[in-house]
Design a protein around this motif. Structure first.
Motif, PDB file in Angstrom:
ATOM      1  N   GLY A  60       0.778  -1.230   0.000  1.00 30.39           N
ATOM      2  CA  GLY A  60       0.000   0.000   0.000  1.00 30.39           C
ATOM      3  C   GLY A  60       0.809   1.280   0.000  1.00 30.39           C
ATOM      4  O   GLY A  60       0.242   2.360   0.135  1.00 30.39           O
ATOM      5  N   PHE A  61       2.126   1.199  -0.140  1.00 34.64           N
ATOM      6  CA  PHE A  61       2.930   2.411  -0.176  1.00 34.64           C
ATOM      7  C   PHE A  61       2.757   3.101  -1.526  1.00 34.64           C
ATOM      8  O   PHE A  61       2.683   2.449  -2.562  1.00 34.64           O
ATOM      9  CB  PHE A  61       4.415   2.094   0.045  1.00 34.64           C
ATOM     10  CG  PHE A  61       4.754   1.711   1.453  1.00 34.64           C
ATOM     11  CD1 PHE A  61       4.947   2.675   2.432  1.00 34.64           C
ATOM     12  CD2 PHE A  61       4.860   0.376   1.821  1.00 34.64           C
ATOM     13  CE1 PHE A  61       5.248   2.321   3.736  1.00 34.64           C
ATOM     14  CE2 PHE A  61       5.162   0.004   3.119  1.00 34.64           C
ATOM     15  CZ  PHE A  61       5.357   0.987   4.083  1.00 34.64           C
ATOM     16  N   SER A  62       2.706   4.421  -1.494  1.00 37.18           N
ATOM     17  CA  SER A  62       2.626   5.196  -2.736  1.00 37.18           C
ATOM     18  C   SER A  62       4.011   5.250  -3.371  1.00 37.18           C
ATOM     19  O   SER A  62       5.021   4.948  -2.716  1.00 37.18           O
ATOM     20  CB  SER A  62       2.151   6.617  -2.432  1.00 37.18           C
ATOM     21  OG  SER A  62       3.162   7.320  -1.725  1.00 37.18           O
ATOM     22  N   ALA A  84       8.165   4.018   8.324  1.00 36.21           N
ATOM     23  CA  ALA A  84       7.221   4.153   7.213  1.00 36.21           C
ATOM     24  C   ALA A  84       6.092   3.135   7.338  1.00 36.21           C
ATOM     25  O   ALA A  84       4.924   3.458   7.092  1.00 36.21           O
ATOM     26  CB  ALA A  84       7.950   3.979   5.879  1.00 36.21           C
ATOM     27  N   ALA A  85       6.416   1.912   7.732  1.00 33.29           N
ATOM     28  CA  ALA A  85       5.385   0.879   7.886  1.00 33.29           C
ATOM     29  C   ALA A  85       4.435   1.222   9.031  1.00 33.29           C
ATOM     30  O   ALA A  85       3.220   1.023   8.920  1.00 33.29           O
ATOM     31  CB  ALA A  85       6.036  -0.487   8.120  1.00 33.29           C
ATOM     32  N   GLU A  86       4.968   1.753  10.124  1.00 30.34           N
ATOM     33  CA  GLU A  86       4.106   2.161  11.243  1.00 30.34           C
ATOM     34  C   GLU A  86       3.178   3.293  10.824  1.00 30.34           C
ATOM     35  O   GLU A  86       1.991   3.292  11.182  1.00 30.34           O
ATOM     36  CB  GLU A  86       4.964   2.574  12.437  1.00 30.34           C
ATOM     37  CG  GLU A  86       5.619   1.400  13.131  1.00 30.34           C
ATOM     38  CD  GLU A  86       6.632   1.803  14.203  1.00 30.34           C
ATOM     39  OE1 GLU A  86       7.108   2.964  14.183  1.00 30.34           O
ATOM     40  OE2 GLU A  86       6.948   0.949  15.047  1.00 30.34           O
ATOM     41  N   ALA A  87       3.705   4.253  10.068  1.00 33.32           N
ATOM     42  CA  ALA A  87       2.859   5.354   9.581  1.00 33.32           C
ATOM     43  C   ALA A  87       1.778   4.823   8.650  1.00 33.32           C
ATOM     44  O   ALA A  87       0.626   5.269   8.693  1.00 33.32           O
ATOM     45  CB  ALA A  87       3.714   6.408   8.879  1.00 33.32           C
ATOM     46  N   LYS A  88       2.137   3.856   7.804  1.00 33.50           N
ATOM     47  CA  LYS A  88       1.164   3.267   6.878  1.00 33.50           C
ATOM     48  C   LYS A  88       0.090   2.524   7.670  1.00 33.50           C
ATOM     49  O   LYS A  88      -1.094   2.578   7.330  1.00 33.50           O
ATOM     50  CB  LYS A  88       1.871   2.337   5.892  1.00 33.50           C
ATOM     51  CG  LYS A  88       0.982   1.730   4.828  1.00 33.50           C
ATOM     52  CD  LYS A  88       0.213   2.730   4.011  1.00 33.50           C
ATOM     53  CE  LYS A  88       1.083   3.509   3.078  1.00 33.50           C
ATOM     54  NZ  LYS A  88       0.299   4.435   2.232  1.00 33.50           N
ATOM     55  N   VAL A  90      -1.037   3.271  10.657  1.00 32.31           N
ATOM     56  CA  VAL A  90      -1.930   4.278  11.226  1.00 32.31           C
ATOM     57  C   VAL A  90      -2.911   4.758  10.155  1.00 32.31           C
ATOM     58  O   VAL A  90      -4.120   4.845  10.395  1.00 32.31           O
ATOM     59  CB  VAL A  90      -1.121   5.467  11.811  1.00 32.31           C
ATOM     60  CG1 VAL A  90      -2.026   6.637  12.145  1.00 32.31           C
ATOM     61  CG2 VAL A  90      -0.347   5.012  13.036  1.00 32.31           C
ATOM     62  N   THR A  91      -2.394   5.044   8.970  1.00 37.08           N
ATOM     63  CA  THR A  91      -3.241   5.521   7.869  1.00 37.08           C
ATOM     64  C   THR A  91      -4.298   4.484   7.508  1.00 37.08           C
ATOM     65  O   THR A  91      -5.478   4.811   7.348  1.00 37.08           O
ATOM     66  CB  THR A  91      -2.379   5.846   6.633  1.00 37.08           C
ATOM     67  OG1 THR A  91      -1.429   6.851   6.985  1.00 37.08           O
ATOM     68  CG2 THR A  91      -3.225   6.317   5.469  1.00 37.08           C
ATOM     69  N   ILE A  92      -3.887   3.241   7.403  1.00 31.10           N
ATOM     70  CA  ILE A  92      -4.825   2.174   7.040  1.00 31.10           C
ATOM     71  C   ILE A  92      -5.871   1.980   8.138  1.00 31.10           C
ATOM     72  O   ILE A  92      -7.051   1.789   7.856  1.00 31.10           O
ATOM     73  CB  ILE A  92      -4.065   0.869   6.729  1.00 31.10           C
ATOM     74  CG1 ILE A  92      -3.313   1.025   5.403  1.00 31.10           C
ATOM     75  CG2 ILE A  92      -5.005  -0.322   6.675  1.00 31.10           C
ATOM     76  CD1 ILE A  92      -2.358  -0.101   5.096  1.00 31.10           C
ATOM     77  N   SER A  93      -5.465   2.067   9.391  1.00 35.79           N
ATOM     78  CA  SER A  93      -6.422   1.945  10.504  1.00 35.79           C
ATOM     79  C   SER A  93      -7.469   3.053  10.437  1.00 35.79           C
ATOM     80  O   SER A  93      -8.661   2.807  10.655  1.00 35.79           O
ATOM     81  CB  SER A  93      -5.695   1.999  11.847  1.00 35.79           C
ATOM     82  OG  SER A  93      -4.901   0.857  12.013  1.00 35.79           O
ATOM     83  N   GLU A  94      -7.025   4.263  10.127  1.00 35.40           N
ATOM     84  CA  GLU A  94      -7.970   5.379   9.987  1.00 35.40           C
ATOM     85  C   GLU A  94      -8.923   5.134   8.816  1.00 35.40           C
ATOM     86  O   GLU A  94     -10.124   5.407   8.921  1.00 35.40           O
ATOM     87  CB  GLU A  94      -7.203   6.691   9.787  1.00 35.40           C
ATOM     88  CG  GLU A  94      -6.462   7.145  11.031  1.00 35.40           C
ATOM     89  CD  GLU A  94      -5.486   8.285  10.779  1.00 35.40           C
ATOM     90  OE1 GLU A  94      -5.286   8.688   9.607  1.00 35.40           O
ATOM     91  OE2 GLU A  94      -4.902   8.771  11.768  1.00 35.40           O
ATOM     92  N   GLN A  95      -8.400   4.615   7.716  1.00 37.18           N
ATOM     93  CA  GLN A  95      -9.255   4.318   6.562  1.00 37.18           C
ATOM     94  C   GLN A  95     -10.265   3.231   6.897  1.00 37.18           C
ATOM     95  O   GLN A  95     -11.428   3.315   6.497  1.00 37.18           O
ATOM     96  CB  GLN A  95      -8.402   3.893   5.356  1.00 37.18           C
ATOM     97  CG  GLN A  95      -7.587   5.019   4.772  1.00 37.18           C
ATOM     98  CD  GLN A  95      -6.606   4.529   3.717  1.00 37.18           C
ATOM     99  OE1 GLN A  95      -6.184   3.376   3.710  1.00 37.18           O
ATOM    100  NE2 GLN A  95      -6.249   5.431   2.804  1.00 37.18           N
TER     101      GLN A  95
END
Length: 154
Positions: A60-62, A84-88, A90-95
């Motif tokens: 899922g990384f851009s 970067a994976a931890e940030a991703k 968080v983003t996926i959890s929000e989505q």
């Protein structure tokens, strides 16, 4: 595996030649010099870089995020990848949270429209204020009570 042509590199990694060229245009893959044969020859490092790009895309990384991970001269570190994976995550959890909320609202809309007449179906009132003012315009007062008892998120 040195000396791969673009077609062989693409085939080994399961992508199309145009994908390899796209990644080159984006600066994610280098464009090698032409060998004595006249063909550009890709190295094992190029294959590994392409494999990294593919795995990162599947996670899922851009392309921009992948470029940051690859950095100048492949100077990526494990710490960079972990951050970067931890940030991703968080983003996926929000989505997921947003999609779960949307799913609940759509389920309520379907129930309201299926059980009522056209006057009860909020979807038919697009652009008009809802018949009842509530915190969630898709939920009438009776519907809100039945939804909360079912445990569906608003």
């Amino acid at each position: 595996m040195a000396g791969l042509t673009i077609g062989k590199l693409a085939a080994v990694e399961g992508v199309g030649v145009e994908t390899v060229r796209f990644y080159q245009r984006r600066g994610l893959l280098a464009l090698p010099e032409r060998a004595g044969s006249g063909f550009r020859e890709y190295t094992e490092d190029d294959r590994q870089r392409l494999a990294f790009i593919r795995r990162a895309r599947q996670l899922g990384f851009s392309l921009g995020e992948i470029g940051d991970l690859l950095g100048a001269g492949d100077g990526r570190s494990t710490g960079d990848i972990i951050r970067a994976a931890e940030a991703k995550l968080v983003t996926i959890s929000e989505q997921i949270t947003e999609l779960t909320l949307l799913q609940g609202r759509l389920r309520r809309l379907v129930r309201v429209c299926a059980q009522g007449d056209s006057g009860d179906c909020v979807a038919l009132h697009v652009g008009e204020p809802p018949p009842e003012a509530s915190a969630d315009p898709l939920v009438s007062t009776g519907e809100a009570a039945s939804v909360s008892s079912e445990g569906v998120m608003p």
